[in-house]
Enzyme design. Structure first.
Site, PDB file in Angstrom:
ATOM      1  N   VAL A  73       1.355  -3.738   3.859  1.00 13.00           N
ATOM      2  CA  VAL A  73       1.227  -5.004   4.592  1.00 13.00           C
ATOM      3  C   VAL A  73       2.451  -5.920   4.501  1.00 13.00           C
ATOM      4  O   VAL A  73       2.500  -6.938   5.186  1.00 13.00           O
ATOM      5  CB  VAL A  73      -0.027  -5.819   4.204  1.00 13.00           C
ATOM      6  CG1 VAL A  73      -1.291  -5.175   4.740  1.00 13.00           C
ATOM      7  CG2 VAL A  73      -0.103  -6.083   2.722  1.00 13.00           C
TER       8      VAL A  73
ATOM      9  N   TYR B  96      -5.065   4.502   7.851  1.00 11.37           N
ATOM     10  CA  TYR B  96      -6.396   3.882   7.922  1.00 11.37           C
ATOM     11  C   TYR B  96      -7.123   4.253   9.201  1.00 11.37           C
ATOM     12  O   TYR B  96      -7.149   5.415   9.580  1.00 11.37           O
ATOM     13  CB  TYR B  96      -6.278   2.354   7.791  1.00 11.37           C
ATOM     14  CG  TYR B  96      -5.413   1.922   6.642  1.00 11.37           C
ATOM     15  CD1 TYR B  96      -5.740   2.268   5.346  1.00 11.37           C
ATOM     16  CD2 TYR B  96      -4.261   1.182   6.847  1.00 11.37           C
ATOM     17  CE1 TYR B  96      -4.943   1.870   4.282  1.00 11.37           C
ATOM     18  CE2 TYR B  96      -3.469   0.774   5.793  1.00 11.37           C
ATOM     19  CZ  TYR B  96      -3.822   1.121   4.516  1.00 11.37           C
ATOM     20  OH  TYR B  96      -3.037   0.732   3.470  1.00 11.37           O
TER      21      TYR B  96
ATOM     22  N   SER C  20       0.800  -1.229   0.000  1.00  6.49           N
ATOM     23  CA  SER C  20       0.000   0.000   0.000  1.00  6.49           C
ATOM     24  C   SER C  20       0.829   1.273   0.000  1.00  6.49           C
ATOM     25  O   SER C  20       0.266   2.369  -0.158  1.00  6.49           O
ATOM     26  CB  SER C  20      -0.929   0.019   1.206  1.00  6.49           C
ATOM     27  OG  SER C  20      -1.973  -0.878   0.994  1.00  6.49           O
TER      28      SER C  20
ATOM     29  N   LYS D 135       0.360   3.462  -2.865  1.00  9.77           N
ATOM     30  CA  LYS D 135      -0.879   4.217  -3.090  1.00  9.77           C
ATOM     31  C   LYS D 135      -0.676   5.726  -3.214  1.00  9.77           C
ATOM     32  O   LYS D 135      -1.201   6.337  -4.143  1.00  9.77           O
ATOM     33  CB  LYS D 135      -1.905   3.884  -2.004  1.00  9.77           C
ATOM     34  CG  LYS D 135      -2.425   2.436  -2.085  1.00  9.77           C
ATOM     35  CD  LYS D 135      -3.273   2.097  -0.866  1.00  9.77           C
ATOM     36  CE  LYS D 135      -3.816   0.674  -0.912  1.00  9.77           C
ATOM     37  NZ  LYS D 135      -4.571   0.344   0.314  1.00  9.77           N
TER      38      LYS D 135
ATOM     39  N   TYR E  19      -3.528  -3.252 -10.265  1.00 12.37           N
ATOM     40  CA  TYR E  19      -3.326  -2.723  -8.911  1.00 12.37           C
ATOM     41  C   TYR E  19      -2.426  -3.659  -8.091  1.00 12.37           C
ATOM     42  O   TYR E  19      -1.533  -3.214  -7.360  1.00 12.37           O
ATOM     43  CB  TYR E  19      -4.698  -2.525  -8.244  1.00 12.37           C
ATOM     44  CG  TYR E  19      -4.644  -2.455  -6.739  1.00 12.37           C
ATOM     45  CD1 TYR E  19      -4.175  -1.319  -6.095  1.00 12.37           C
ATOM     46  CD2 TYR E  19      -5.030  -3.547  -5.952  1.00 12.37           C
ATOM     47  CE1 TYR E  19      -4.097  -1.259  -4.705  1.00 12.37           C
ATOM     48  CE2 TYR E  19      -4.964  -3.501  -4.577  1.00 12.37           C
ATOM     49  CZ  TYR E  19      -4.490  -2.353  -3.955  1.00 12.37           C
ATOM     50  OH  TYR E  19      -4.401  -2.311  -2.586  1.00 12.37           O
TER      51      TYR E  19
HETATM   52  N1  GLN Z   1      -1.980  -5.446  -1.916  1.00 18.49           N
HETATM   53  C1  GLN Z   1      -2.572  -5.241  -0.622  1.00 18.49           C
HETATM   54  C2  GLN Z   1      -4.099  -5.340  -0.707  1.00 18.49           C
HETATM   55  O1  GLN Z   1      -4.656  -4.828  -1.614  1.00 18.49           O
HETATM   56  C3  GLN Z   1      -2.145  -3.932  -0.058  1.00 18.49           C
HETATM   57  C4  GLN Z   1      -2.758  -3.662   1.288  1.00 18.49           C
HETATM   58  C5  GLN Z   1      -1.876  -2.878   2.198  1.00 18.49           C
HETATM   59  O2  GLN Z   1      -0.654  -2.838   2.050  1.00 18.49           O
HETATM   60  N2  GLN Z   1      -2.454  -2.305   3.251  1.00 18.49           N
HETATM   61  O3  GLN Z   1      -4.728  -5.939   0.117  1.00 18.49           O
END
Ligand code: GLN
Length: 411
Positions: free
Chosen positions: A261, A243, A64, A67, A191
């Site tokens: 993550v 988050y 993420s 993003k 993605y």
């Molecule tokens: N690729 C992960 C997902 O879409 C990324 C989530 C994250 O890093 N918080 O679930």
């Protein structure tokens, strides 16, 4: 003398090292199998100095943390209006993988949760790119932020795609609301490729430093995106980057940030530095446990909270006096330091209160080391008004801090 910052980082890493709480991301099989003991931290300054301790060159997937950078690319490629029409900027207060869409428009609440990030991915590059071309644009964009060529880890990508039911569900919801205009599966595939780009902690710190440095990579000197885009991205990171822990983070750490993550975590401190940490075990929000502890320490030890109010800037008016020479009396104002709106207001007030009666007024800015645009325009406007009142106005400006654009409007 030994450098101070690496010793500091070694000490703080030592303090958090024994914390084995949290779990590696369980829902992506390849990530669940990651070495949970890895630990690294890097500071990258805006002038390109890198301080790192621990596993700073081990590669892991960006997840993420991609993003905010993909959001930057979408804003740069499509413009603010088109992106904002599809993705909001309100904190959702919910988990990263929540199907969090606005009830009336179907827009995802922000680009940091998966719903928003999947949509954002679809908005990177010019209209009409194929999914593969879009992924290429994303990988090149992430590489420009990092200052080196990055690549996708196909094994992790396949592992996540094989169990991407939730992201596929989100994408189908987005498609049914007309937020996604394409095949949901192709967008999720793109993605997930974006999330599977391999980075090191060093790369992440450089990417964060590029945000901290107004969009210019401190090593390559490339202007990756412009300043208005950076401001938007940092604002969204500050409010939504962590988050449903965003409020705790904003109060306790106070650094615009983003977690992933795989265990990465970045923070960008505008004008100062980019920070990155890596430690794979996650808390219930999906944020790295030891990463969060490290950032808490960095913020409190080094006073890095962005809301920390700096001591009132030193007086901007250094002196205000009259000099009498053969050619008559001159009012001499000397200014100093860094001048922004509040400093310029102080200067304008000083001139008003003085109400100079001397025919000549000198505004000496040779001791001013920085001046922002509004302050520069306010000083020019003050000069223009003094001239209107019949004074001869002279700037002493050896460093051309106040390039006069005559006729420029103040507001
Ligand atoms: N690729 C992960 C997902 O879409 C990324 C989530 C994250 O890093 N918080 O679930």
């Amino acid at each position: 003398m030994r450098s101070i910052v690496p010793d500091y980082l070694t000490d703080v890493l030592g303090d958090v090292e024994s914390d084995a709480s949290g779990e590696t991301a369980g829902y992506i099989p390849e990530l669940a199998a990651a070495d949970p003991e890895r630990l690294g931290a890097v500071f990258a300054t805006v002038d390109g100095e890198v301080y790192g301790v621990g596993d700073i060159d081990a590669e892991f997937t960006i997840q993420s943390i991609s993003k905010p950078f993909a959001y930057a690319m979408a804003l740069a490629d499509r413009g603010f209006d088109s992106v904002l029409a599809k993705v909001g900027v309100e904190p959702s207060g919910e988990a990263f993988n929540e199907i969090s869409l606005e009830s009336d428009t179907g827009r995802p609440r922000n680009p940091m949760i998966n719903a928003g990030a999947i949509t954002t991915h679809s908005l990177v590059g010019p209209v009409g790119l194929t999914p593969a071309e879009r992924v290429e644009r994303v990988v090149q964009g992430l590489s420009a932020f990092a200052g080196r060529q990055l690549r996708v880890d196909e094994t992790i990508c396949a592992s996540e795609m094989a169990s991407a039911h939730r992201n596929l569900a989100i994408a189908h919801m987005l498609r049914s609301h007309g937020i996604l205009a394409e095949d949901p599966r192709a967008v999720v595939d793109g993605y997930i490729r974006q999330c599977s780009v391999l980075v090191t902690t060093r790369d992440l710190a450089m990417m964060a430093a590029t945000l901290a440095n107004r969009g210019v990579n401190p090593l390559s000197n490339e202007q990756v995106v412009d300043q208005t885009v950076v401001r938007q991205v940092l604002s969204v990171m500050a409010t939504c980057g962590m988050y449903d822990a965003a409020g705790d983070w904003a109060t306790q750490v106070g650094i615009p940030a983003k977690s992933g993550v795989a265990g990465g975590l970045i923070g960008a401190l505008p004008g100062q530095l980019g920070i990155a940490t890596f430690s794979p075990r996650l808390d219930v929000h999906g944020n790295s446990v030891r990463g969060v502890s490290l950032f808490e320490r960095f913020s409190s030890d080094m006073g890095l909270h962005v809301m920390e109010v700096p001591p009132t800037a030193r007086a901007v008016v250094r002196s205000n006096r009259v000099r009498t020479g053969a050619d008559g009396a001159t009012r001499l104002f000397r200014f100093q330091g860094a001048i922004r709106f509040a400093g310029a207001e102080r200067i304008v007030r000083e001139i008003l209160e003085t109400a100079p009666s001397e025919p000549r007024v000198v505004l000496d800015v040779s001791l001013v080391h920085s001046i922002d645009d509004v302050a520069r325009r306010m000083l020019l406007e003050a000069a223009r008004r003094l001239a209107q009142d019949g004074h001869e106005v002279i700037f002493v400006d050896p460093e051309a801090m106040i390039p006069a654009d005559l006729g420029e409007k103040l507001w």
